[in-house]
Design a protein around this motif. Structure first.
Motif, PDB file in Angstrom:
ATOM      1  N   SER A 285      28.218 -42.595 -73.697  1.00 39.94           N
ATOM      2  CA  SER A 285      26.917 -42.169 -74.192  1.00 39.94           C
ATOM      3  C   SER A 285      25.950 -42.141 -73.005  1.00 39.94           C
ATOM      4  N   PRO A 286      25.013 -41.186 -72.958  1.00 41.76           N
ATOM      5  CA  PRO A 286      24.078 -41.134 -71.823  1.00 41.76           C
ATOM      6  C   PRO A 286      23.183 -42.368 -71.774  1.00 41.76           C
ATOM      7  N   ILE A 287      22.856 -42.805 -70.552  1.00 45.99           N
ATOM      8  CA  ILE A 287      21.915 -43.909 -70.360  1.00 45.99           C
ATOM      9  C   ILE A 287      20.788 -43.441 -69.455  1.00 45.99           C
ATOM     10  N   ALA A 288      19.666 -44.122 -69.502  1.00 45.34           N
ATOM     11  CA  ALA A 288      18.478 -43.718 -68.750  1.00 45.34           C
ATOM     12  C   ALA A 288      18.711 -43.852 -67.245  1.00 45.34           C
ATOM     13  N   ILE A 289      18.190 -42.890 -66.498  1.00 44.38           N
ATOM     14  CA  ILE A 289      18.317 -42.912 -65.032  1.00 44.38           C
ATOM     15  C   ILE A 289      17.645 -44.149 -64.444  1.00 44.38           C
ATOM     16  N   SER A 290      16.580 -44.630 -65.116  1.00 46.76           N
ATOM     17  CA  SER A 290      15.861 -45.805 -64.613  1.00 46.76           C
ATOM     18  C   SER A 290      16.706 -47.073 -64.685  1.00 46.76           C
ATOM     19  N   ASN A 291      17.809 -47.039 -65.443  1.00 48.39           N
ATOM     20  CA  ASN A 291      18.668 -48.213 -65.599  1.00 48.39           C
ATOM     21  C   ASN A 291      19.856 -48.226 -64.647  1.00 48.39           C
ATOM     22  N   VAL A 292      19.916 -47.284 -63.707  1.00 48.55           N
ATOM     23  CA  VAL A 292      21.013 -47.252 -62.742  1.00 48.55           C
ATOM     24  C   VAL A 292      20.466 -47.150 -61.319  1.00 48.55           C
ATOM     25  N   LEU A 293      21.229 -47.712 -60.369  1.00 44.69           N
ATOM     26  CA  LEU A 293      20.915 -47.610 -58.943  1.00 44.69           C
ATOM     27  C   LEU A 293      22.112 -47.006 -58.230  1.00 44.69           C
ATOM     28  N   LEU A 294      21.829 -46.188 -57.247  1.00 48.75           N
ATOM     29  CA  LEU A 294      22.874 -45.581 -56.434  1.00 48.75           C
ATOM     30  C   LEU A 294      23.550 -46.651 -55.582  1.00 48.75           C
ATOM     31  N   VAL A 295      24.864 -46.545 -55.378  1.00 42.65           N
ATOM     32  CA  VAL A 295      25.610 -47.540 -54.609  1.00 42.65           C
ATOM     33  C   VAL A 295      25.884 -46.992 -53.214  1.00 42.65           C
ATOM     34  N   CYS A 296      25.454 -47.755 -52.196  1.00 41.11           N
ATOM     35  CA  CYS A 296      25.744 -47.437 -50.795  1.00 41.11           C
ATOM     36  C   CYS A 296      27.090 -48.079 -50.450  1.00 41.11           C
ATOM     37  N   GLY A 297      27.871 -47.428 -49.602  1.00 39.92           N
ATOM     38  CA  GLY A 297      29.188 -47.939 -49.250  1.00 39.92           C
ATOM     39  C   GLY A 297      29.154 -49.281 -48.548  1.00 39.92           C
ATOM     40  N   THR A 298      28.086 -49.577 -47.794  1.00 42.93           N
ATOM     41  CA  THR A 298      28.014 -50.831 -47.041  1.00 42.93           C
ATOM     42  C   THR A 298      27.125 -51.872 -47.704  1.00 42.93           C
ATOM     43  N   CYS A 299      26.047 -51.450 -48.358  1.00 39.38           N
ATOM     44  CA  CYS A 299      25.043 -52.401 -48.867  1.00 39.38           C
ATOM     45  C   CYS A 299      25.209 -52.756 -50.343  1.00 39.38           C
ATOM     46  N   GLY A 300      25.813 -51.874 -51.120  1.00 36.81           N
ATOM     47  CA  GLY A 300      25.860 -52.077 -52.561  1.00 36.81           C
ATOM     48  C   GLY A 300      24.782 -51.242 -53.225  1.00 36.81           C
ATOM     49  N   ALA A 301      24.214 -51.722 -54.329  1.00 37.93           N
ATOM     50  CA  ALA A 301      23.203 -50.966 -55.065  1.00 37.93           C
ATOM     51  C   ALA A 301      21.889 -50.961 -54.296  1.00 37.93           C
TER      52      ALA A 301
ATOM     53  N   ARG B 140      17.973 -48.622 -53.345  1.00 38.73           N
ATOM     54  CA  ARG B 140      17.026 -47.544 -53.626  1.00 38.73           C
ATOM     55  C   ARG B 140      17.255 -46.438 -52.614  1.00 38.73           C
ATOM     56  N   VAL B 141      16.709 -45.271 -52.912  1.00 38.81           N
ATOM     57  CA  VAL B 141      16.964 -44.089 -52.097  1.00 38.81           C
ATOM     58  C   VAL B 141      15.676 -43.634 -51.423  1.00 38.81           C
ATOM     59  N   ARG B 142      15.785 -43.307 -50.128  1.00 43.44           N
ATOM     60  CA  ARG B 142      14.704 -42.661 -49.381  1.00 43.44           C
ATOM     61  C   ARG B 142      15.151 -41.242 -49.071  1.00 43.44           C
ATOM     62  N   HIS B 143      14.209 -40.417 -48.689  1.00 42.29           N
ATOM     63  CA  HIS B 143      14.532 -39.049 -48.278  1.00 42.29           C
ATOM     64  C   HIS B 143      14.069 -38.853 -46.846  1.00 42.29           C
ATOM     65  N   GLU B 144      14.907 -38.237 -46.034  1.00 41.51           N
ATOM     66  CA  GLU B 144      14.570 -37.921 -44.652  1.00 41.51           C
ATOM     67  C   GLU B 144      15.051 -36.512 -44.340  1.00 41.51           C
ATOM     68  N   VAL B 145      14.422 -35.908 -43.349  1.00 44.72           N
ATOM     69  CA  VAL B 145      14.873 -34.604 -42.873  1.00 44.72           C
ATOM     70  C   VAL B 145      15.705 -34.858 -41.625  1.00 44.72           C
ATOM     71  N   ARG B 146      16.985 -34.550 -41.705  1.00 43.62           N
ATOM     72  CA  ARG B 146      17.891 -34.712 -40.566  1.00 43.62           C
ATOM     73  C   ARG B 146      18.452 -33.332 -40.229  1.00 43.62           C
TER      74      ARG B 146
ATOM     75  N   VAL C  11      18.903 -41.146 -48.144  1.00 42.53           N
ATOM     76  CA  VAL C  11      19.198 -42.185 -47.173  1.00 42.53           C
ATOM     77  C   VAL C  11      19.090 -43.545 -47.846  1.00 42.53           C
ATOM     78  N   CYS C  12      20.010 -44.462 -47.505  1.00 39.22           N
ATOM     79  CA  CYS C  12      19.971 -45.835 -47.998  1.00 39.22           C
ATOM     80  C   CYS C  12      18.721 -46.517 -47.452  1.00 39.22           C
ATOM     81  N   SER C  13      17.957 -47.175 -48.327  1.00 38.88           N
ATOM     82  CA  SER C  13      16.717 -47.807 -47.877  1.00 38.88           C
ATOM     83  C   SER C  13      16.968 -49.110 -47.116  1.00 38.88           C
ATOM     84  N   LYS C  14      18.179 -49.688 -47.216  1.00 37.40           N
ATOM     85  CA  LYS C  14      18.479 -50.937 -46.501  1.00 37.40           C
ATOM     86  C   LYS C  14      19.034 -50.678 -45.106  1.00 37.40           C
ATOM     87  N   CYS C  15      20.115 -49.869 -45.033  1.00 40.73           N
ATOM     88  CA  CYS C  15      20.802 -49.706 -43.749  1.00 40.73           C
ATOM     89  C   CYS C  15      20.498 -48.381 -43.058  1.00 40.73           C
TER      90      CYS C  15
END
Length: 108
Positions: free
Chosen positions: A65-81, A83-89, A96-100
């Motif tokens: 069943s669908p769940i709200a986007i606010s209830n999930v976090l993207l998983v980074c391969g090194t850091c885990g769950a 938040r997401v930043r945006h950068e122009v590369r 971009v992972c906000s931790k690493c």
């Protein structure tokens, strides 16, 4: 309608609700309603009618069943769950992972 940072085939972790702590792959994103369909998360039972033409047996089936986007976090391969930043590369805007600082977009 806000922009959605989660895309099809991303791995996400559920941070709220009855399936808190589970991880799964995003099967589908519904940006209009702000929901995502995550594999093996928020399982509900559905009564299915038999249909001999499509070789469908009747009974009780389980599906996501669908769940709200606010209830999930993207998983980074090194850091885990994370938040997401945006950068122009280069000439592309990437997630971009906000931790690493690693790029979360898969290169094509």
């Amino acid at each position: 309608m806000a922009t959605v940072d989660i895309r099809h085939n991303d791995t996400v972790k559920v941070i709220a609700g009855r399936d808190k702590g589970k991880e799964g792959r995003v099967l589908r994103v519904f940006p209009g309603t702000g929901k995502v369909l995550v594999e093996h998360v928020s399982i509900v039972k559905k009564n299915v009618r038999p249909n001999p033409q499509k070789q469908i047996k009747g009974g009780i089936a389980e599906q996501e069943s669908p769940i709200a986007i606010s209830n999930v976090l993207l998983v980074c391969g090194t850091c885990g769950a994370v938040r997401v930043r945006h950068e122009v590369r280069g000439d592309k805007k990437v997630r971009v992972c906000s931790k690493c600082g690693n790029t979360l977009d898969k290169e094509k």
